[in-house]
Design an enzyme around this catalytic site. Structure first.
Site, PDB file in Angstrom:
ATOM      1  N   SER A 167       0.852  -1.091   0.011  1.00  0.00           N
ATOM      2  CA  SER A 167      -0.090  -0.005  -0.035  1.00  0.00           C
ATOM      3  C   SER A 167       0.999   1.204   0.026  1.00  0.00           C
ATOM      4  O   SER A 167       1.580   1.415   0.934  1.00  0.00           O
ATOM      5  CB  SER A 167      -0.915   0.044   1.196  1.00  0.00           C
ATOM      6  OG  SER A 167      -1.708   1.114   1.235  1.00  0.00           O
TER       7      SER A 167
ATOM      8  N   HIS B 248      -0.767  -0.997  -4.398  1.00  0.00           N
ATOM      9  CA  HIS B 248      -2.166  -0.596  -3.829  1.00  0.00           C
ATOM     10  C   HIS B 248      -2.416   0.902  -3.651  1.00  0.00           C
ATOM     11  O   HIS B 248      -1.266   1.330  -2.928  1.00  0.00           O
ATOM     12  CB  HIS B 248      -2.654  -1.431  -2.946  1.00  0.00           C
ATOM     13  CG  HIS B 248      -3.910  -1.031  -2.406  1.00  0.00           C
ATOM     14  ND1 HIS B 248      -5.039  -2.006  -2.878  1.00  0.00           N
ATOM     15  CD2 HIS B 248      -4.383  -0.395  -1.503  1.00  0.00           C
ATOM     16  CE1 HIS B 248      -6.245  -1.671  -2.420  1.00  0.00           C
ATOM     17  NE2 HIS B 248      -5.808  -0.713  -1.360  1.00  0.00           N
TER      18      HIS B 248
ATOM     19  N   ASP C 255      -4.429   4.070  -2.056  1.00  0.00           N
ATOM     20  CA  ASP C 255      -5.737   4.541  -1.426  1.00  0.00           C
ATOM     21  C   ASP C 255      -6.136   5.875  -1.811  1.00  0.00           C
ATOM     22  O   ASP C 255      -5.374   6.855  -1.162  1.00  0.00           O
ATOM     23  CB  ASP C 255      -5.505   4.122   0.065  1.00  0.00           C
ATOM     24  CG  ASP C 255      -5.428   2.679   0.454  1.00  0.00           C
ATOM     25  OD1 ASP C 255      -6.250   2.029   0.180  1.00  0.00           O
ATOM     26  OD2 ASP C 255      -4.194   2.595   1.057  1.00  0.00           O
TER      27      ASP C 255
ATOM     28  N   MET D 149      -8.420   8.962  -0.922  1.00  0.00           N
ATOM     29  CA  MET D 149      -9.575   9.148  -0.076  1.00  0.00           C
ATOM     30  C   MET D 149      -9.720  10.792  -0.128  1.00  0.00           C
ATOM     31  O   MET D 149      -8.941  11.602  -0.607  1.00  0.00           O
ATOM     32  CB  MET D 149      -8.869   9.202   1.408  1.00  0.00           C
ATOM     33  CG  MET D 149      -8.424   7.777   1.644  1.00  0.00           C
ATOM     34  SD  MET D 149      -7.539   7.429   3.329  1.00  0.00           S
ATOM     35  CE  MET D 149      -6.935   5.976   3.207  1.00  0.00           C
TER      36      MET D 149
ATOM     37  N   HIS E 130      -8.008   1.918  -4.982  1.00  0.00           N
ATOM     38  CA  HIS E 130      -8.970   1.851  -4.083  1.00  0.00           C
ATOM     39  C   HIS E 130      -9.749   3.118  -3.717  1.00  0.00           C
ATOM     40  O   HIS E 130      -9.296   3.856  -3.027  1.00  0.00           O
ATOM     41  CB  HIS E 130      -8.284   1.094  -2.820  1.00  0.00           C
ATOM     42  CG  HIS E 130      -9.546   1.060  -1.699  1.00  0.00           C
ATOM     43  ND1 HIS E 130      -9.144   0.581  -0.375  1.00  0.00           N
ATOM     44  CD2 HIS E 130     -10.884   0.927  -1.593  1.00  0.00           C
ATOM     45  CE1 HIS E 130     -10.253   0.586   0.619  1.00  0.00           C
ATOM     46  NE2 HIS E 130     -11.507   0.758  -0.336  1.00  0.00           N
TER      47      HIS E 130
ATOM     48  N   MET F 179     -12.052   5.350  -1.866  1.00  0.00           N
ATOM     49  CA  MET F 179     -12.705   5.611  -0.760  1.00  0.00           C
ATOM     50  C   MET F 179     -13.120   7.049  -0.683  1.00  0.00           C
ATOM     51  O   MET F 179     -12.771   8.040  -0.037  1.00  0.00           O
ATOM     52  CB  MET F 179     -11.868   5.595   0.431  1.00  0.00           C
ATOM     53  CG  MET F 179     -11.427   4.132   0.792  1.00  0.00           C
ATOM     54  SD  MET F 179     -10.140   3.675   2.079  1.00  0.00           S
ATOM     55  CE  MET F 179      -8.501   3.711   1.121  1.00  0.00           C
TER      56      MET F 179
ATOM     57  N   MET G 275     -12.298  -5.149   3.819  1.00  0.00           N
ATOM     58  CA  MET G 275     -11.548  -4.071   4.664  1.00  0.00           C
ATOM     59  C   MET G 275     -11.424  -4.925   6.049  1.00  0.00           C
ATOM     60  O   MET G 275     -12.428  -5.023   6.678  1.00  0.00           O
ATOM     61  CB  MET G 275     -12.411  -2.829   4.657  1.00  0.00           C
ATOM     62  CG  MET G 275     -12.125  -1.901   3.496  1.00  0.00           C
ATOM     63  SD  MET G 275     -10.706  -1.864   2.825  1.00  0.00           S
ATOM     64  CE  MET G 275      -9.816  -0.744   4.108  1.00  0.00           C
TER      65      MET G 275
ATOM     66  N   ASP H 176      -7.599  -5.864   3.276  1.00  0.00           N
ATOM     67  CA  ASP H 176      -6.758  -4.620   3.311  1.00  0.00           C
ATOM     68  C   ASP H 176      -6.858  -3.960   4.691  1.00  0.00           C
ATOM     69  O   ASP H 176      -7.981  -3.835   5.138  1.00  0.00           O
ATOM     70  CB  ASP H 176      -7.259  -3.512   2.372  1.00  0.00           C
ATOM     71  CG  ASP H 176      -6.539  -2.178   2.341  1.00  0.00           C
ATOM     72  OD1 ASP H 176      -5.589  -2.172   3.122  1.00  0.00           O
ATOM     73  OD2 ASP H 176      -6.796  -1.362   1.624  1.00  0.00           O
TER      74      ASP H 176
END
Length: 220
Positions: free
Chosen positions: A9, A34, A36, A38, A67, A69, A138, A176
């Site tokens: 990540s 990966h 993230d 957000m 991913h 979010m 998650m 994750d």
């Protein structure tokens, strides 16, 4: 090459040395990276957008998993495709139109994934599971790195696998959050086919060795 797919990540990387650390985990056998994304609204934190993926894309051939979010994930699909993203994970909790948005990801030429929060029933996946390549369970509440693993996630992985088998489907199943040498074995035995790993890789200061240790723990 490691034969248990680990996706480091970027949230745990040192952003002053991204290119160097990407090369380190790639050499150690990472299956991909990966990211993230957000928005500070769907989750409490604010991270980065497609520009970071685009900046790293020329420097590695590893697959990129994004991913999301974020609310309004539709707005990020085309920029992520242009940045060279391989797979996009979307939350059904983030949009009332998850079926449509998953189709938009596929139409943009990327693999399709769905992610679910710890408090979301696994049954929410049933209407869309046939549309996806992977499920991201998650195992922490999303929004921050370095959180403690939620033990009930092991059972939730088994539930996802059972649902997929009942429907005759074979999506990849990843976890994750809080995945390390102590948690990856039980998760793998429950049906997890790959893992996102963040803090556990960088805690020791030697991410390459830590990645190999996590893979070994998964294979025991």
């Amino acid at each position: 090459m490691n034969n248990y797919p680990i996706f480091p990540s970027l949230l745990a990387f040192d952003f002053a040395f991204l290119q160097r650390q990407v090369a380190e985990v790639a050499a150690a056998g990472a299956a991909g990276l990966h990211f993230d994304l957000m928005d500070g609204q769907f989750v409490p934190n604010l991270t980065f957008g497609p520009m970071v993926l685009a900046a790293l894309r020329p420097h590695t051939a590893l697959p990129f998993w994004a991913h999301l979010m974020t609310y309004n994930p539709e707005a990020l699909i085309e920029p992520l495709a242009q940045a060279g993203t391989t797979r996009v994970y979307l939350h059904p909790e983030s949009t009332p139109h998850i079926h449509r948005v998953l189709g938009q990801v596929r139409a943009a030429g990327m693999e399709v994934g769905v992610a679910i929060n710890p408090g979301t029933p696994v049954d929410i996946l049933e209407p869309v599971l046939e549309l996806v390549d992977g499920v991201l369970v998650m195992s922490v509440n999303p929004g921050f790195g370095g959180q403690a693993f939620i033990p009930s996630s092991i059972g939730r992985v088994a539930q996802v696998q059972a649902l997929a088998q009942r429907l005759g489907l074979t999506p990849s199943i990843e976890c994750d959050g809080g995945v390390d040498c102590t948690t990856i074995g039980p998760l793998a035995r429950a049906g997890m086919t790959g893992a996102v790993v963040g803090s556990a890789l960088f805690r020791s200061g030697d991410p390459a060795t830590a990645l190999r240790d996590v893979v070994a723990a998964a294979q025991k």
